[in-house]
Scaffold this motif. Structure first.
Motif, PDB file in Angstrom:
ATOM      1  N   ILE A 108      -2.599 -12.440   1.400  1.00 48.96           N
ATOM      2  CA  ILE A 108      -3.502 -13.165   0.503  1.00 48.96           C
ATOM      3  C   ILE A 108      -3.781 -12.243  -0.680  1.00 48.96           C
ATOM      4  CG2 ILE A 108      -5.708 -14.355   0.257  1.00 48.96           C
ATOM      5  CD1 ILE A 108      -5.797 -14.602   3.282  1.00 48.96           C
ATOM      6  N   ALA A 109      -3.533 -12.705  -1.884  1.00 51.10           N
ATOM      7  CA  ALA A 109      -3.717 -11.834  -3.048  1.00 51.10           C
ATOM      8  C   ALA A 109      -4.055 -12.651  -4.282  1.00 51.10           C
ATOM      9  CB  ALA A 109      -2.453 -11.010  -3.311  1.00 51.10           C
ATOM     10  N   PRO A 110      -4.846 -12.090  -5.192  1.00 49.34           N
ATOM     11  CA  PRO A 110      -5.074 -12.757  -6.482  1.00 49.34           C
ATOM     12  C   PRO A 110      -3.784 -12.745  -7.295  1.00 49.34           C
ATOM     13  CG  PRO A 110      -6.690 -10.995  -6.085  1.00 49.34           C
ATOM     14  CD  PRO A 110      -5.602 -10.833  -5.091  1.00 49.34           C
ATOM     15  N   SER A 111      -3.566 -13.789  -8.075  1.00 48.80           N
ATOM     16  CA  SER A 111      -2.427 -13.802  -8.985  1.00 48.80           C
ATOM     17  C   SER A 111      -2.551 -12.617  -9.938  1.00 48.80           C
ATOM     18  CB  SER A 111      -2.392 -15.112  -9.785  1.00 48.80           C
ATOM     19  OG  SER A 111      -2.298 -16.219  -8.922  1.00 48.80           O
ATOM     20  N   GLU A 112      -1.409 -12.018 -10.256  1.00 46.58           N
ATOM     21  CA  GLU A 112      -1.447 -10.861 -11.145  1.00 46.58           C
ATOM     22  C   GLU A 112      -1.902 -11.284 -12.534  1.00 46.58           C
ATOM     23  OE1 GLU A 112       1.996  -8.468 -11.219  1.00 46.58           O
ATOM     24  OE2 GLU A 112       2.036  -8.131  -9.049  1.00 46.58           O
ATOM     25  N   TRP A 113      -2.835 -10.516 -13.066  1.00 45.47           N
ATOM     26  CA  TRP A 113      -3.387 -10.782 -14.392  1.00 45.47           C
ATOM     27  C   TRP A 113      -3.639  -9.444 -15.045  1.00 45.47           C
ATOM     28  CZ3 TRP A 113      -8.533 -13.791 -15.690  1.00 45.47           C
ATOM     29  CH2 TRP A 113      -8.393 -14.402 -16.942  1.00 45.47           C
ATOM     30  N   GLY A 114      -3.201  -9.293 -16.259  1.00 48.15           N
ATOM     31  CA  GLY A 114      -3.230  -8.000 -16.923  1.00 48.15           C
ATOM     32  C   GLY A 114      -4.603  -7.385 -17.071  1.00 48.15           C
ATOM     33  N   TRP A 115      -5.675  -8.182 -16.975  1.00 43.36           N
ATOM     34  CA  TRP A 115      -7.026  -7.638 -17.133  1.00 43.36           C
ATOM     35  C   TRP A 115      -7.448  -6.800 -15.924  1.00 43.36           C
ATOM     36  CZ3 TRP A 115      -8.372  -7.665 -21.857  1.00 43.36           C
ATOM     37  CH2 TRP A 115      -8.206  -8.768 -22.704  1.00 43.36           C
ATOM     38  N   PHE A 116      -6.784  -6.988 -14.768  1.00 47.78           N
ATOM     39  CA  PHE A 116      -7.292  -6.403 -13.531  1.00 47.78           C
ATOM     40  C   PHE A 116      -6.224  -5.603 -12.794  1.00 47.78           C
ATOM     41  CE2 PHE A 116      -9.384 -10.609 -14.071  1.00 47.78           C
ATOM     42  CZ  PHE A 116     -10.639 -10.147 -14.419  1.00 47.78           C
ATOM     43  N   ASN A 117      -6.695  -4.625 -11.997  1.00 48.57           N
ATOM     44  CA  ASN A 117      -5.845  -3.959 -11.019  1.00 48.57           C
ATOM     45  C   ASN A 117      -5.758  -4.850  -9.787  1.00 48.57           C
ATOM     46  OD1 ASN A 117      -5.218  -1.517 -12.418  1.00 48.57           O
ATOM     47  ND2 ASN A 117      -7.306  -0.798 -12.013  1.00 48.57           N
ATOM     48  N   THR A 118      -4.608  -4.900  -9.151  1.00 50.22           N
ATOM     49  CA  THR A 118      -4.392  -5.835  -8.055  1.00 50.22           C
ATOM     50  C   THR A 118      -5.033  -5.351  -6.765  1.00 50.22           C
ATOM     51  OG1 THR A 118      -2.268  -4.788  -7.566  1.00 50.22           O
ATOM     52  CG2 THR A 118      -2.242  -6.672  -9.047  1.00 50.22           C
ATOM     53  N   THR A 119      -5.296  -6.308  -5.877  1.00 44.95           N
ATOM     54  CA  THR A 119      -5.793  -6.036  -4.541  1.00 44.95           C
ATOM     55  C   THR A 119      -5.233  -7.101  -3.619  1.00 44.95           C
ATOM     56  OG1 THR A 119      -7.791  -5.703  -3.202  1.00 44.95           O
ATOM     57  CG2 THR A 119      -7.885  -7.424  -4.872  1.00 44.95           C
ATOM     58  N   ALA A 120      -5.282  -6.897  -2.312  1.00 49.41           N
ATOM     59  CA  ALA A 120      -4.673  -7.863  -1.390  1.00 49.41           C
ATOM     60  C   ALA A 120      -5.324  -7.759  -0.014  1.00 49.41           C
ATOM     61  CB  ALA A 120      -3.176  -7.633  -1.283  1.00 49.41           C
TER      62      ALA A 120
END
Length: 521
Positions: free
Chosen positions: A298-310
């Motif tokens: 489960i992960a947020p869609s990649e978006w340049g404003w944020f660092n990713t997490t899962a």
């Protein structure tokens, strides 16, 4: 237009009669330069057959025709040299006040082949300009994607040496990476610029320049940290193949001020496929269809404003254990088909709230099936569902668990069709207190033929023509051996009549006669 074409055009214009100067568009440009405390016009030579000694520059107020000063080119180009792509300084310019003026380039002034290019460039008449630039944000981020830049431009008045706001001056803005553009100062020598940034922006350098003055802003790009909280599912999921387990969670971000804030309208991917949008408060919910064992991310869609997490959970190997229990199907007298039952498992378990998509299917031959409606069934809970399609005389119906491709037993449903024929209220126009007769016949379909239907109760309904009136049953009658019936009533008021056959046995469908309006005089 190319260089050669312009050269030919200028050569042609040289032959113009002396009576009037020819207005042209020259490739040569003019600008402003300060030297030794004086303001000069700069002539950049890009025209064939035009030498700097042939050029004079007239200076006017913008939008006006009055010539305030005329200067010639002070620098010279050697007679045997090609003057192309060279800069030449004019004599010092003297004007009544500090400001921005327009310059006309005049070639061979007063001669028969004189050429004039009006508004060739701007002269900025001011000494020792000073440019200051500030921004309301010091970096680019999700919270700071609109940044306002403010600046001022001042200069010394060449006549009084008083420092004043430089009004109407053009400044060039250049972004690295990116493009550029022009800005102009207002009457107070001020300007503002709004910078728009996007998720794919990077560290950006912005330069604002006026003549030799340059001010630079460097804006670093800062990504914010995301926090993903998953409330369900947790740990290992043991659920039937094809079932849909509930999924819930919340997505937040660490804002520039250090506080934790919800992220709205952001997509959450499940197993790299499903996408759930977050709500205003950052929460999301949906369902995951169990298809195979293994780890589900489960992960947020990649978006340049944020660092990713899962986040991830495990799906245990589950047999195809779903089944329909206590399943019943029926068709009522009005042709409505209804399924009741439960969706359960033969073995194994499932998380609370697990559901499955169930299709209601119809067939005329118990072989070829068509989907006539779907619903979501919750495991372990009784459902009652009806498709929009109505029952016929005889056809087949079943349920299918679409995720597991599991079909229930089929049900053959149908009743005999009935029909009210020759139903009528007579006479059509009648006086109040006189007799009205409701009559007609009831028939039933048997195979491919129709037969009279005797011994059946027929109801007669009436709805007055007054506003807000409703249907009322006024009486009943029985069909005779030949299926006919009749019933007499006393006419009381205008209104609509209808004969209905609704007291059916479980083997027959109901039927409704036509609505018949009777005018009572």
């Amino acid at each position: 237009m190319g260089t050669t074409a312009l050269a030919v055009f200028a050569s042609t214009l040289i032959t113009a009669p002396a009576a009037q100067a020819a207005d042209v568009r020259l490739k040569s440009r003019t600008s402003t330069q300060e030297k030794d405390g004086k303001i000069h016009a700069v002539y950049e030579s890009y025209d064939d057959h035009v030498r700097p000694e042939d050029v004079s520059i007239r200076i006017r107020k913008k939008g006006g025709d009055q010539i305030l000063d005329t200067v010639r080119i002070a620098d010279r180009c050697a007679p045997e040299s090609d003057c192309w792509d060279m800069e030449f300084l004019s004599e010092p310019v003297t004007l009544p006040e500090m400001g921005v003026y327009t310059m006309d380039v005049v070639v061979r002034e007063g001669q028969a082949d004189e050429l004039v290019h009006r508004d060739n460039g701007e002269l900025t008449y001011g000494l020792a300009p000073r440019l200051t630039v500030t921004s309301d944000r010091q970096w680019i981020s999700y919270d700071n994607h609109l940044i306002t830049v403010s600046g001022t431009l001042v200069a010394k008045d060449p006549n009084t040496h008083e420092v004043k706001p430089f009004a109407g001056a053009g400044l060039y803005h250049r972004a690295t990476p990116g493009g550029g553009g022009w800005l102009w100062t207002n009457d107070e020598g001020r300007f503002t610029d709004t910078l728009h940034f996007f998720e794919d922006s990077t560290d950006t350098r912005h330069e604002y320049s006026f003549r030799s003055e340059r001010e630079t802003l460097t804006l670093p790009f800062r990504k914010q940290e995301l926090k993903l909280k998953v409330d369900a599912p947790l740990g290992t999921v043991n659920a039937p193949y094809g079932s849909e387990v509930p999924m819930r969670g919340k997505l937040t971000r660490i804002a520039d001020d250090g506080t934790e804030k919800p992220v709205l309208r952001h997509g959450i991917t499940i197993g790299g496929k499903n996408i759930l949008p977050t709500r205003k408060d950052g929460t999301f919910s949906g369902r995951y269809t169990v298809k195979q064992a293994g780890t589900v991310k489960i992960a947020p869609s990649e978006w340049g404003w944020f660092n990713t997490t899962a986040h991830s959970f495990e799906v245990a190997k589950a047999p195809r254990t779903s089944k329909f229990t206590s399943l019943k199907a029926s068709a009522d007298k009005d042709r409505k088909v209804t399924f009741t039952g439960k969706l359960g498992v033969t073995e194994g378990s499932y998380p609370a709230g697990t559901t499955a998509l169930v299709a209601m299917e119809h067939s005329t031959d118990n072989k070829t099936w068509s989907n006539v409606g779907t619903f979501t069934a919750k495991y372990g809970a009784t459902f009652t569902q009806s498709p929009a399609k109505k029952a016929s005389t005889s056809s087949y119906w079943r349920l299918r668990h679409t995720g597991a491709d599991l079909s229930s037993t089929s049900f053959k449903l149908g009743r005999k069709t009935t029909q009210l024929v020759d139903d009528d209220l007579t006479p059509e126009g009648v006086r109040k207190g006189k007799t009205l007769t409701a009559k007609g016949s009831l028939i039933q379909k048997s195979g491919s033929s129709w037969k009279s239907f005797s011994g059946q109760t027929v109801r007669i309904y009436f709805k007055a023509s007054t506003k807000g009136a409703t249907w009322k049953k006024l009486g009943t009658t029985k069909t005779l051996s030949n299926g006919t019936f009749s019933k007499k009533f006393t006419a009381q008021q205008d209104g609509t009549w209808q004969i209905r056959y609704v007291d059916t046995p479980s083997t027959h469908y109901a039927d409704y006669g036509r609505e018949d309006y009777i005018d009572v005089r």
